[in-house]
Design an enzyme around this catalytic site. Structure first.
Site, PDB file in Angstrom:
ATOM      1  N   HIS A  38      -9.208   0.640   5.821  1.00  0.00           N
ATOM      2  CA  HIS A  38      -7.880   0.853   6.393  1.00  0.00           C
ATOM      3  C   HIS A  38      -7.989   1.770   7.606  1.00  0.00           C
ATOM      4  O   HIS A  38      -8.862   2.635   7.678  1.00  0.00           O
ATOM      5  CB  HIS A  38      -6.944   1.458   5.339  1.00  0.00           C
ATOM      6  CG  HIS A  38      -5.510   1.469   5.742  1.00  0.00           C
ATOM      7  ND1 HIS A  38      -4.975   2.457   6.540  1.00  0.00           N
ATOM      8  CD2 HIS A  38      -4.490   0.608   5.466  1.00  0.00           C
ATOM      9  CE1 HIS A  38      -3.690   2.203   6.734  1.00  0.00           C
ATOM     10  NE2 HIS A  38      -3.374   1.088   6.100  1.00  0.00           N
ATOM     11  N   GLU A  49      -4.582  -5.593  10.838  1.00  0.00           N
ATOM     12  CA  GLU A  49      -3.550  -4.580  11.034  1.00  0.00           C
ATOM     13  C   GLU A  49      -3.743  -3.929  12.401  1.00  0.00           C
ATOM     14  O   GLU A  49      -4.527  -2.996  12.531  1.00  0.00           O
ATOM     15  CB  GLU A  49      -3.574  -3.538   9.911  1.00  0.00           C
ATOM     16  CG  GLU A  49      -4.956  -3.011   9.532  1.00  0.00           C
ATOM     17  CD  GLU A  49      -4.891  -1.673   8.821  1.00  0.00           C
ATOM     18  OE1 GLU A  49      -3.853  -1.347   8.236  1.00  0.00           O
ATOM     19  OE2 GLU A  49      -5.888  -0.938   8.887  1.00  0.00           O
ATOM     20  N   GLY A  79       5.331   1.084   4.457  1.00  0.00           N
ATOM     21  CA  GLY A  79       6.597   1.737   4.133  1.00  0.00           C
ATOM     22  C   GLY A  79       7.580   0.886   3.358  1.00  0.00           C
ATOM     23  O   GLY A  79       8.242   1.367   2.428  1.00  0.00           O
ATOM     24  N   ASN A  83       0.858  -1.183   0.000  1.00  0.00           N
ATOM     25  CA  ASN A  83       0.000   0.000   0.000  1.00  0.00           C
ATOM     26  C   ASN A  83       0.895   1.235   0.000  1.00  0.00           C
ATOM     27  O   ASN A  83       1.527   1.552   1.005  1.00  0.00           O
ATOM     28  CB  ASN A  83      -0.906  -0.014   1.236  1.00  0.00           C
ATOM     29  CG  ASN A  83      -1.793   1.214   1.316  1.00  0.00           C
ATOM     30  OD1 ASN A  83      -1.942   1.955   0.351  1.00  0.00           O
ATOM     31  ND2 ASN A  83      -2.383   1.436   2.482  1.00  0.00           N
ATOM     32  N   TRP A  84       0.940   1.906  -1.138  1.00  0.00           N
ATOM     33  CA  TRP A  84       1.832   3.062  -1.269  1.00  0.00           C
ATOM     34  C   TRP A  84       1.304   4.312  -0.583  1.00  0.00           C
ATOM     35  O   TRP A  84       2.019   5.300  -0.456  1.00  0.00           O
ATOM     36  CB  TRP A  84       2.073   3.355  -2.746  1.00  0.00           C
ATOM     37  CG  TRP A  84       3.028   2.401  -3.403  1.00  0.00           C
ATOM     38  CD1 TRP A  84       3.662   1.334  -2.824  1.00  0.00           C
ATOM     39  CD2 TRP A  84       3.463   2.427  -4.768  1.00  0.00           C
ATOM     40  NE1 TRP A  84       4.458   0.700  -3.742  1.00  0.00           N
ATOM     41  CE2 TRP A  84       4.353   1.346  -4.946  1.00  0.00           C
ATOM     42  CE3 TRP A  84       3.174   3.237  -5.848  1.00  0.00           C
ATOM     43  CZ2 TRP A  84       4.970   1.074  -6.168  1.00  0.00           C
ATOM     44  CZ3 TRP A  84       3.775   2.971  -7.069  1.00  0.00           C
ATOM     45  CH2 TRP A  84       4.667   1.909  -7.223  1.00  0.00           C
ATOM     46  N   LYS A  85       0.040   4.311  -0.204  1.00  0.00           N
ATOM     47  CA  LYS A  85      -0.573   5.464   0.465  1.00  0.00           C
ATOM     48  C   LYS A  85      -0.373   6.723  -0.395  1.00  0.00           C
ATOM     49  O   LYS A  85      -0.519   6.655  -1.613  1.00  0.00           O
ATOM     50  CB  LYS A  85      -0.022   5.599   1.888  1.00  0.00           C
ATOM     51  CG  LYS A  85      -0.205   4.313   2.696  1.00  0.00           C
ATOM     52  CD  LYS A  85       0.185   4.455   4.141  1.00  0.00           C
ATOM     53  CE  LYS A  85      -0.018   3.139   4.865  1.00  0.00           C
ATOM     54  NZ  LYS A  85       0.262   3.237   6.308  1.00  0.00           N
TER      55      LYS A  85
END
Length: 241
Positions: free
Chosen positions: A96, A165, A226, A9-11
Site C-alpha cells: 500500500h 491506486e 474512507g 481498508n479500515w487503516k
C-alpha cells in the site's frame, strides 16, 4: 469469468467495540449481494479476532493490512501468515502507498511479502500506483511497469489481486477518470500476462462513482478507504449495479 472483489481498508480506524457495531449493521445489508462478487474488509490487527467472531464467511472475508515474509522471529511490529490464518484471514494487503511512503517499503520487500503470503495459503492484494508528480511528468506507465515487474516476480497470478491506486487520488477526493484507470488496469493485465488476474481500482471510491468504475472492462473490483468506514456507504459500494 473473473469475480469482482470489493475490499475495504479500515487503516488505523475502529476499535473492537466499533467493529462489532459496524458488522451488526453491515451484514444484513449485504446478505443478498449477487454471487458474482466477493466482499473483503481489512480491519486493524486488534479487531481481527472480534471481526472473525461476527462474520458470515459465505459472503464476507477478512484481509490483513500487511504481512511479513517469515513465520516467526525478531520482527517487532510485524505479523505472520500463521497468526492471521488462525483468525480466518484469507487476504493480505501488501505494498500500500502508505507503508511505501512512511516506512520506505521497497518493491523487493513487497515481493517477499506477496510470495510468502501465497505460499502460506493467503491471497495477496498487491498495490501499485504513481504519485501526482510522476503522472504529470508522463511517467505513470513506467512506474507501474517497474512496480509490477519487481513486486510480482515469482507470484502465481491465479491467486493474486492487484490494486491500482494512484497515490494522488487516495483520501484527497480526487478520482482518476474511470477510463484512465481502466487503461492502467489493462496495462497491468498485459504485463502479468494472465487474462483472469483480478485487478482493482483504489482512490476516493464512493457510492456516487462506483457504478461507473465497475462498468470498465479491465476493472474487477475496488479497494476502498474512507467510504468503507460507514456501513451504509460501503454496502452501496458492495451492491454496485
Amino acid at each position: 469469468m473473473r469475480k469482482s472483489v470489493i475490499a475495504g481498508n479500515w487503516k488505523m480506524h475502529m476499535t473492537c467495540a466499533d467493529t462489532k457495531k459496524y458488522l451488526e449493521e453491515f451484514l444484513p445489508l449485504i446478505e443478498e449481494i449477487p454471487n458474482d462478487r466477493k466482499i473483503v474488509i481489512a480491519p486493524p490487527f486488534t479487531a481481527i479476532s472480534t471481526f472473525s467472531n461476527y462474520t458470515n464467511f459465505d459472503y464476507l472475508n477478512i484481509a490483513s493490512q500487511n504481512i511479513h515474509w517469515e513465520d516467526k522471529g525478531a520482527f517487532t511490529a510485524e505479523i505472520s501468515p500463521n497468526m492471521l490464518i488462525e483468525h480466518k484471514v484469507k487476504y493480505a494487503i501488501v505494498g500500500h502507498s502508505e507503508p511505501r511512503k512512511y516506512f520506505s517499503e521497497s518493491d523487493e520487500q513487497i515481493n517477499k511479502r506477496a510470495v510468502f503470503a501465497q505460499s502460506s495459503g493467503l491471497t495477496p492484494i498487491v498495490c501499485v500506483g504513481e504519485t501526482l508528480e510522476q503522472r504529470e511528468r508522463g511517467e505513470a506507465d513506467r512506474v507501474i511497469t517497474r512496480q509490477v515487474e519487481q513486486g510480482l516476480e515469482n507470484t502465481d497470478p491465479s491467486n493474486l489481486i492487484v490494486a491500482y491506486e494512484p497515490i494522488w487520488a487516495i483520501g484527497t477526493g480526487k478520482t482518476c477518470e474511470a477510463s484512465d484507470a481502466n487503461k492502467i488496469c489493462a496495462l497491468i493485465r498485459s504485463l502479468i500476462g494472465f487474462s483472469d488476474v483480478i485487478i482493482q481500482y483504489g482512490g476516493s471510491v464512493k457510492p456516487n462513482n462506483i457504478d461507473e468504475i465497475m462498468s470498465m472492462s479491465d476493472i474487477d473490483g475496488v479497494l476502498v478507504g474512507g467510504s468503507s468506514l460507514d456501513p451504509i456507504s460501503f454496502s452501496r459500494i458492495a451492491n454496485f449495479e
